[in-house]
Write a protein that holds these residues in place. Sequence first.
Motif, PDB file in Angstrom:
ATOM      1  N   THR A  11      -6.780   7.583  75.154  1.00 60.57           N
ATOM      2  CA  THR A  11      -5.767   7.237  74.158  1.00 60.57           C
ATOM      3  C   THR A  11      -4.803   6.305  74.708  1.00 60.57           C
ATOM      4  OG1 THR A  11      -4.292   9.096  74.152  1.00 60.57           O
ATOM      5  CG2 THR A  11      -6.027   8.805  72.340  1.00 60.57           C
ATOM      6  N   LEU A  12      -4.331   5.232  74.155  1.00 59.74           N
ATOM      7  CA  LEU A  12      -3.293   4.380  74.605  1.00 59.74           C
ATOM      8  C   LEU A  12      -1.803   5.318  74.875  1.00 59.74           C
ATOM      9  CD1 LEU A  12      -2.392   1.588  75.777  1.00 59.74           C
ATOM     10  CD2 LEU A  12      -1.917   1.016  73.380  1.00 59.74           C
ATOM     11  N   LYS A  13      -1.100   5.273  75.708  1.00 62.67           N
ATOM     12  CA  LYS A  13       0.268   6.129  75.981  1.00 62.67           C
ATOM     13  C   LYS A  13       1.014   4.893  76.466  1.00 62.67           C
ATOM     14  CE  LYS A  13      -1.579   9.320  78.321  1.00 62.67           C
ATOM     15  NZ  LYS A  13      -3.177   9.443  78.021  1.00 62.67           N
TER      16      LYS A  13
ATOM     17  N   SER B 141       9.188   6.214  82.129  1.00 55.51           N
ATOM     18  CA  SER B 141       9.639   5.920  83.543  1.00 55.51           C
ATOM     19  C   SER B 141       9.155   4.868  84.426  1.00 55.51           C
ATOM     20  CB  SER B 141       9.343   7.214  84.189  1.00 55.51           C
ATOM     21  OG  SER B 141       7.974   7.306  84.513  1.00 55.51           O
ATOM     22  N   ALA B 142       7.925   4.252  84.163  1.00 50.93           N
ATOM     23  CA  ALA B 142       7.527   3.257  84.919  1.00 50.93           C
ATOM     24  C   ALA B 142       7.405   1.870  84.036  1.00 50.93           C
ATOM     25  CB  ALA B 142       5.850   3.576  85.308  1.00 50.93           C
ATOM     26  N   ARG B 143       7.790   1.864  82.617  1.00 55.07           N
ATOM     27  CA  ARG B 143       7.872   1.053  81.401  1.00 55.07           C
ATOM     28  C   ARG B 143       6.587   0.371  81.580  1.00 55.07           C
ATOM     29  NH1 ARG B 143      12.865  -2.338  81.615  1.00 55.07           N
ATOM     30  NH2 ARG B 143      11.699  -4.031  82.614  1.00 55.07           N
ATOM     31  N   ALA B 144       5.288   0.987  81.299  1.00 59.61           N
ATOM     32  CA  ALA B 144       4.214   0.470  81.377  1.00 59.61           C
ATOM     33  C   ALA B 144       3.271   1.093  80.335  1.00 59.61           C
ATOM     34  CB  ALA B 144       3.523   0.940  82.799  1.00 59.61           C
ATOM     35  N   ALA B 145       2.167   0.616  79.878  1.00 56.23           N
ATOM     36  CA  ALA B 145       1.213   1.109  78.939  1.00 56.23           C
ATOM     37  C   ALA B 145       0.156   1.630  79.945  1.00 56.23           C
ATOM     38  CB  ALA B 145       0.742  -0.099  77.929  1.00 56.23           C
TER      39      ALA B 145
ATOM     40  N   ARG C  67      -6.522   2.769  83.516  1.00 55.25           N
ATOM     41  CA  ARG C  67      -6.082   1.221  83.269  1.00 55.25           C
ATOM     42  C   ARG C  67      -4.339   1.335  82.979  1.00 55.25           C
ATOM     43  NH1 ARG C  67     -10.126   0.665  78.791  1.00 55.25           N
ATOM     44  NH2 ARG C  67      -9.858   2.767  78.881  1.00 55.25           N
ATOM     45  N   ARG C  68      -3.775   0.506  83.451  1.00 60.48           N
ATOM     46  CA  ARG C  68      -2.273   0.225  83.438  1.00 60.48           C
ATOM     47  C   ARG C  68      -1.784  -1.072  83.313  1.00 60.48           C
ATOM     48  NH1 ARG C  68       2.184   3.277  85.085  1.00 60.48           N
ATOM     49  NH2 ARG C  68       0.944   5.119  85.073  1.00 60.48           N
TER      50      ARG C  68
ATOM     51  N   SER D 192       2.674 -12.257  71.602  1.00 60.69           N
ATOM     52  CA  SER D 192       1.788 -13.100  72.517  1.00 60.69           C
ATOM     53  C   SER D 192       1.753 -12.708  73.873  1.00 60.69           C
ATOM     54  CB  SER D 192       2.308 -14.806  72.418  1.00 60.69           C
ATOM     55  OG  SER D 192       1.513 -15.465  73.387  1.00 60.69           O
ATOM     56  N   HIS D 193       2.750 -12.319  74.537  1.00 59.19           N
ATOM     57  CA  HIS D 193       2.708 -11.602  75.857  1.00 59.19           C
ATOM     58  C   HIS D 193       2.118 -10.480  75.953  1.00 59.19           C
ATOM     59  CE1 HIS D 193       6.288 -14.139  77.333  1.00 59.19           C
ATOM     60  NE2 HIS D 193       5.337 -14.968  77.331  1.00 59.19           N
ATOM     61  N   LEU D 194       2.422  -9.535  74.898  1.00 62.02           N
ATOM     62  CA  LEU D 194       1.630  -8.401  74.719  1.00 62.02           C
ATOM     63  C   LEU D 194       0.019  -8.480  74.764  1.00 62.02           C
ATOM     64  CD1 LEU D 194       3.627  -5.918  72.540  1.00 62.02           C
ATOM     65  CD2 LEU D 194       2.850  -5.362  74.775  1.00 62.02           C
ATOM     66  N   ARG D 195      -0.466  -9.304  73.739  1.00 61.40           N
ATOM     67  CA  ARG D 195      -1.687  -9.473  73.548  1.00 61.40           C
ATOM     68  C   ARG D 195      -2.487  -9.776  75.071  1.00 61.40           C
ATOM     69  NH1 ARG D 195      -0.898 -12.291  67.831  1.00 61.40           N
ATOM     70  NH2 ARG D 195      -1.438 -10.740  66.622  1.00 61.40           N
ATOM     71  N   LYS D 196      -1.749 -10.667  75.812  1.00 61.98           N
ATOM     72  CA  LYS D 196      -2.294 -11.277  76.858  1.00 61.98           C
ATOM     73  C   LYS D 196      -2.565 -10.049  78.009  1.00 61.98           C
ATOM     74  CE  LYS D 196      -1.047 -15.705  77.035  1.00 61.98           C
ATOM     75  NZ  LYS D 196       0.160 -17.000  77.393  1.00 61.98           N
ATOM     76  N   LYS D 197      -1.474  -9.274  77.989  1.00 55.51           N
ATOM     77  CA  LYS D 197      -1.549  -7.978  78.942  1.00 55.51           C
ATOM     78  C   LYS D 197      -2.429  -6.856  78.357  1.00 55.51           C
ATOM     79  CE  LYS D 197       3.166  -8.605  80.840  1.00 55.51           C
ATOM     80  NZ  LYS D 197       4.617  -8.085  81.001  1.00 55.51           N
ATOM     81  N   LEU D 198      -2.557  -6.599  77.084  1.00 60.53           N
ATOM     82  CA  LEU D 198      -3.275  -5.660  76.818  1.00 60.53           C
ATOM     83  C   LEU D 198      -4.830  -6.275  77.098  1.00 60.53           C
ATOM     84  CD1 LEU D 198      -1.878  -4.483  73.168  1.00 60.53           C
ATOM     85  CD2 LEU D 198      -1.784  -3.662  75.597  1.00 60.53           C
TER      86      LEU D 198
END
Length: 244
Positions: free
Chosen positions: A145-147, A151-155, A160-161, A209-215
């Motif tokens: 699941t997506l978490k 601490s690393a400010r990451a999805a 995958r990260r 828009s940025h989030l979509r690209k990163k995901l």
Amino acid sequence: MRILLIAADSVQTRYLSKALTEAAHSLECQTEWRDAIFVASSERFDAVVLHANAFEDIANADIVSSVRELAGHTRGATLAVIADLPDPAVRSELLWLGVDACFTRQFSFMELHERLRRLDALRIKRRDGAPRAPGETSRDTTDDTLKLDASARAAVQGDRRAALSRHEFMVLECLLRAREATMERAEMTRYAWPDKDEINPAGVNLVISHLRKKLDAACFDVRIETVAGVGYRLVTSRAMQRAC
DNA sequence: GTGGGGTGGCATAGTGGTAA
DNA sequence: TTACCACTATGCCACCCCAC
């Protein structure tokens, strides 16, 4: 987490405010007691932190009656109180009034932070049976699941990260908390830009828009759907298959 | 001082709904 | 069917802040 910090301006308050912001929380700080009660009752927060030591109005008055008033307006949010309370009878009375955690003046930010996160996870679990709250880390590497890793400010999803900016992190956390429900644009704005009264809608678009690209780039099996005229929602590939 | 990343403003293109 | 409008997505650019 969206946190309401109620505390008069002081060195310790500024330290606490900075630490909570750097820990990737959406922080709203209120220095006036009446304003704080109004904001707590009119907006939705995940946690309310009352720093009574820095608050002369409360320090000089009856802490129990102040907390009783506040607890009646927190709308189910986790409630933490920082105050010098040597009398255990007063502390237990506060707990009965709905306070989830009491800290003394020499509190550790790390302990406060972890306690808030843990209480928030339990609150969400009770609310909708979610296995894990956003931002709550897990050592189970098979969990897909997506978490969020605050601490690393990451999805993170499985192995995958994707590293995120501060606003991207908060927007994604906001969507994750909605759990596939539609999150209104205004609510997302309040969550990700707590220090701004107004934000250009294009700014929200840009972050989405940025989030979509990163995901997409990280091959996460979630995507952000636009709900025309309302806002956005996060959907997983499983939810997309159910909808088909 | 400089470079890079994050952020916000602006412009433009695309899409969907509605009225003529 | 077409024109218009509202809303949304995205690209570009400038500014700011922070680390080096």
